[in-house]
Design an enzyme around this catalytic site. Structure first.
Site, PDB file in Angstrom:
ATOM      1  N   TYR A  93       0.840  -1.173   0.059  1.00 40.35           N
ATOM      2  CA  TYR A  93      -0.102   0.198  -0.043  1.00 40.35           C
ATOM      3  C   TYR A  93       1.013   0.886  -0.079  1.00 40.35           C
ATOM      4  O   TYR A  93       0.718   2.139  -0.743  1.00 40.35           O
ATOM      5  CB  TYR A  93      -0.826  -0.041   1.233  1.00 40.35           C
ATOM      6  CG  TYR A  93      -1.780   1.164   1.119  1.00 40.35           C
ATOM      7  CD1 TYR A  93      -2.917   1.395   0.491  1.00 40.35           C
ATOM      8  CD2 TYR A  93      -1.519   2.041   2.267  1.00 40.35           C
ATOM      9  CE1 TYR A  93      -3.678   2.539   0.548  1.00 40.35           C
ATOM     10  CE2 TYR A  93      -2.506   3.390   2.327  1.00 40.35           C
ATOM     11  CZ  TYR A  93      -3.325   3.567   1.457  1.00 40.35           C
ATOM     12  OH  TYR A  93      -4.415   4.627   1.554  1.00 40.35           O
ATOM     13  N   VAL A 103      -8.287   8.512   8.182  1.00 40.53           N
ATOM     14  CA  VAL A 103      -9.496   9.234   8.161  1.00 40.53           C
ATOM     15  C   VAL A 103     -10.522   7.925   8.416  1.00 40.53           C
ATOM     16  O   VAL A 103     -10.357   6.902   8.031  1.00 40.53           O
ATOM     17  CB  VAL A 103      -9.973   9.615   6.498  1.00 40.53           C
ATOM     18  CG1 VAL A 103     -11.219  10.337   6.200  1.00 40.53           C
ATOM     19  CG2 VAL A 103      -8.955  10.337   6.113  1.00 40.53           C
TER      20      VAL A 103
HETATM   21  N1  LIG Z   1      -9.274   6.300   5.207  1.00 36.98           N
HETATM   22  C1  LIG Z   1      -7.981   6.542   5.343  1.00 36.98           C
HETATM   23  O1  LIG Z   1      -7.417   6.518   6.356  1.00 36.98           O
HETATM   24  C2  LIG Z   1      -7.364   6.934   4.069  1.00 36.98           C
HETATM   25  C3  LIG Z   1      -6.070   7.485   4.299  1.00 36.98           C
HETATM   26  C4  LIG Z   1      -5.181   8.030   3.211  1.00 36.98           C
HETATM   27  C5  LIG Z   1      -5.582   7.479   2.047  1.00 36.98           C
HETATM   28  N2  LIG Z   1      -6.892   7.013   1.865  1.00 36.98           N
HETATM   29  C6  LIG Z   1      -7.212   7.011   0.338  1.00 36.98           C
HETATM   30  O2  LIG Z   1      -8.492   7.307   0.138  1.00 36.98           O
HETATM   31  C7  LIG Z   1      -9.054   6.987  -0.887  1.00 36.98           C
HETATM   32  C8  LIG Z   1     -10.763   6.441  -0.360  1.00 36.98           C
HETATM   33  O3  LIG Z   1     -10.594   5.469   0.701  1.00 36.98           O
HETATM   34  P1  LIG Z   1     -11.809   5.834   1.863  1.00 36.98           P
HETATM   35  O4  LIG Z   1     -10.861   6.057   3.021  1.00 36.98           O
HETATM   36  O5  LIG Z   1     -12.635   6.632   1.582  1.00 36.98           O
HETATM   37  O6  LIG Z   1     -12.351   4.267   1.985  1.00 36.98           O
HETATM   38  P2  LIG Z   1     -13.501   3.457   1.556  1.00 36.98           P
HETATM   39  O7  LIG Z   1     -14.619   4.082   2.447  1.00 36.98           O
HETATM   40  O8  LIG Z   1     -13.177   2.109   1.890  1.00 36.98           O
HETATM   41  O9  LIG Z   1     -13.661   3.814   0.168  1.00 36.98           O
HETATM   42  C9  LIG Z   1     -13.207   3.131  -0.665  1.00 36.98           C
HETATM   43  C10 LIG Z   1     -13.754   3.159  -2.266  1.00 36.98           C
HETATM   44  O10 LIG Z   1     -13.062   2.488  -3.312  1.00 36.98           O
HETATM   45  C11 LIG Z   1     -14.038   1.870  -4.004  1.00 36.98           C
HETATM   46  N3  LIG Z   1     -13.136   0.615  -4.768  1.00 36.98           N
HETATM   47  C12 LIG Z   1     -12.514  -0.165  -3.964  1.00 36.98           C
HETATM   48  N4  LIG Z   1     -12.013  -1.329  -4.879  1.00 36.98           N
HETATM   49  C13 LIG Z   1     -12.658  -1.169  -5.985  1.00 36.98           C
HETATM   50  C14 LIG Z   1     -12.838  -1.449  -7.453  1.00 36.98           C
HETATM   51  N5  LIG Z   1     -12.253  -2.883  -7.515  1.00 36.98           N
HETATM   52  N6  LIG Z   1     -13.526  -1.268  -8.143  1.00 36.98           N
HETATM   53  C15 LIG Z   1     -14.064   0.087  -7.991  1.00 36.98           C
HETATM   54  N7  LIG Z   1     -14.251   0.871  -6.731  1.00 36.98           N
HETATM   55  C16 LIG Z   1     -13.591   0.312  -6.007  1.00 36.98           C
HETATM   56  C17 LIG Z   1     -15.159   1.382  -3.004  1.00 36.98           C
HETATM   57  O11 LIG Z   1     -16.207   1.195  -3.749  1.00 36.98           O
HETATM   58  P3  LIG Z   1     -16.914  -0.331  -3.952  1.00 36.98           P
HETATM   59  O12 LIG Z   1     -16.422  -1.001  -2.693  1.00 36.98           O
HETATM   60  O13 LIG Z   1     -18.553   0.310  -4.315  1.00 36.98           O
HETATM   61  O14 LIG Z   1     -16.609  -0.851  -5.253  1.00 36.98           O
HETATM   62  C18 LIG Z   1     -15.256   2.557  -2.153  1.00 36.98           C
HETATM   63  O15 LIG Z   1     -16.126   3.521  -2.936  1.00 36.98           O
HETATM   64  C19 LIG Z   1      -8.229   5.550  -0.958  1.00 36.98           C
HETATM   65  O16 LIG Z   1      -7.755   5.523  -2.151  1.00 36.98           O
HETATM   66  C20 LIG Z   1      -7.713   5.348  -0.017  1.00 36.98           C
HETATM   67  O17 LIG Z   1      -6.258   4.763  -0.163  1.00 36.98           O
HETATM   68  C21 LIG Z   1      -7.721   6.614   2.831  1.00 36.98           C
END
Ligand SMILES: NC(=O)c1ccc[n+]([C@@H]2O[C@H](COP(=O)([O-])OP(=O)(O)OC[C@H]3O[C@@H](n4cnc5c(N)ncnc54)[C@H](OP(=O)(O)O)[C@@H]3O)[C@@H](O)[C@H]2O)c1
Length: 269
Positions: free
Chosen positions: A158, A191
């Protein structure tokens, strides 16, 4: 340079809009008047958000796609234009993490993460940026992480995926100077979204102080504001900006053993 002006035949494509940061980025773009095309696998969640958006008088479309699937990615640009829409903004937000040591990792899960976190970002930028340059306007927002600034034992793949996204987006932004198109890497710290559940750790396991956590809404506002200002990198929250700088500058021979000793994915308990 400001974001392209909203118009009825223009759209912002937001991947991973079915939850968390992606849903909030879509809402923030809608608040600014941009129509949105919501992309993810869970069509029911996308449909709920699209109904909410339409209720505010802004156009919203739903495209269900598994972004780990090359064929699904390849059709996305044409699916948007077939709706009569010009994709002026692309937000590559969909992403996930695995957890634990490489030595006991599942190869299929690791490859799925690389497909979504790296390949989909590269693939969609490659398809969407050229037409934006031809039109002389556009904005790309790629969601990386503060993990992009350091190695991350316990989430090795990651951390490397997000380092790719940061480097790629910075390079892309350099290439785009003077074209009317900009690229911004959004680098959130922790987050509270569905992200931890997918990776397999609870918020309390994350071993990160409370002041580093930002809401998905605040992260989205920071990202869209950064995109609107044409910033190469946007890091939400002062604590995360300091932590990212510290991680970037600290000699990795010192940093990596400390990180490895603290990461919840490497604990024996
Ligand atoms: N939360 C944190 O602490 C954090 C910190 C830094 C960066 N980020 C980044 O922020 C971004 C969003 O994450 P989040 O925190 O909002 O997590 P989340 O709530 O789990 O959202 C992840 C999103 O990615 C989609 N996704 C996953 N696999 C997919 C696939 N094969 N095809 C299409 N869509 C897919 C999911 O949709 P479906 O399941 O409906 O497909 C969901 O809408 C990510 O890139 C993550 O790495 C998160």
């Amino acid at each position: 340079m400001a974001l392209p002006a909203p118009a009825p035949d223009r759209t912002a494509v937001v991947t991973g809009a079915s939850s968390g940061i992606g849903a909030e980025i879509a809402r923030e773009l809608v608040r600014r008047g941009h129509g949105v095309t919501l992309v993810a696998r869970r069509g029911d969640k996308l449909a709920e958000l699209a109904a909410e958006v339409r209720g505010s008088g802004v156009r919203a479309e739903v495209l269900t796609a598994d972004l780990s699937d090359r064929g699904a990615r390849a059709g996305l640009y044409e699916q948007v234009t077939a709706l009569g829409l010009v994709p002026d903004i692309l937000v590559n937000n969909a992403g996930l993490s695995t957890l634990g040591p490489v030595a006991s990792s599942d190869p299929d899960a690791e490859m799925n993460m690389v497909e979504v976190d790296v390949m989909a970002v590269t693939d969609l930028c490659s398809r969407f940026v050229g037409p934006m340059v031809e039109r002389g306007r556009g904005g790309i927002l790629n969601v990386a992480s503060t993990a992009a600034f350091q190695p991350l034992p316990g989430q090795a793949g990651y951390g490397a995926c997000k380092a790719f996204v940061l480097s790629y987006t910075r390079s892309l932004g350099g290439e785009l100077r003077g074209t009317g198109v900009t690229a911004t890497a959004l680098c959130p710290g922790p987050v509270d979204t569905g992200f931890g559940d997918t990776a397999g750790f609870a918020k309390e396991d994350a071993a990160l102080p409370a002041f580093m956590w930002e809401s998905a809404e605040a992260v989205a506002k920071c990202g869209v504001a950064g995109l609107d200002k044409g910033r190469p990198v946007a890091i939400p929250g002062p604590a995360n900006r300091v932590a990212a700088m510290f991680a970037h500058l600290t000699p990795k021979a010192l940093l990596v053993p400390i990180l490895a000793s603290r990461h919840p994915g490497l604990r024996d308990d």
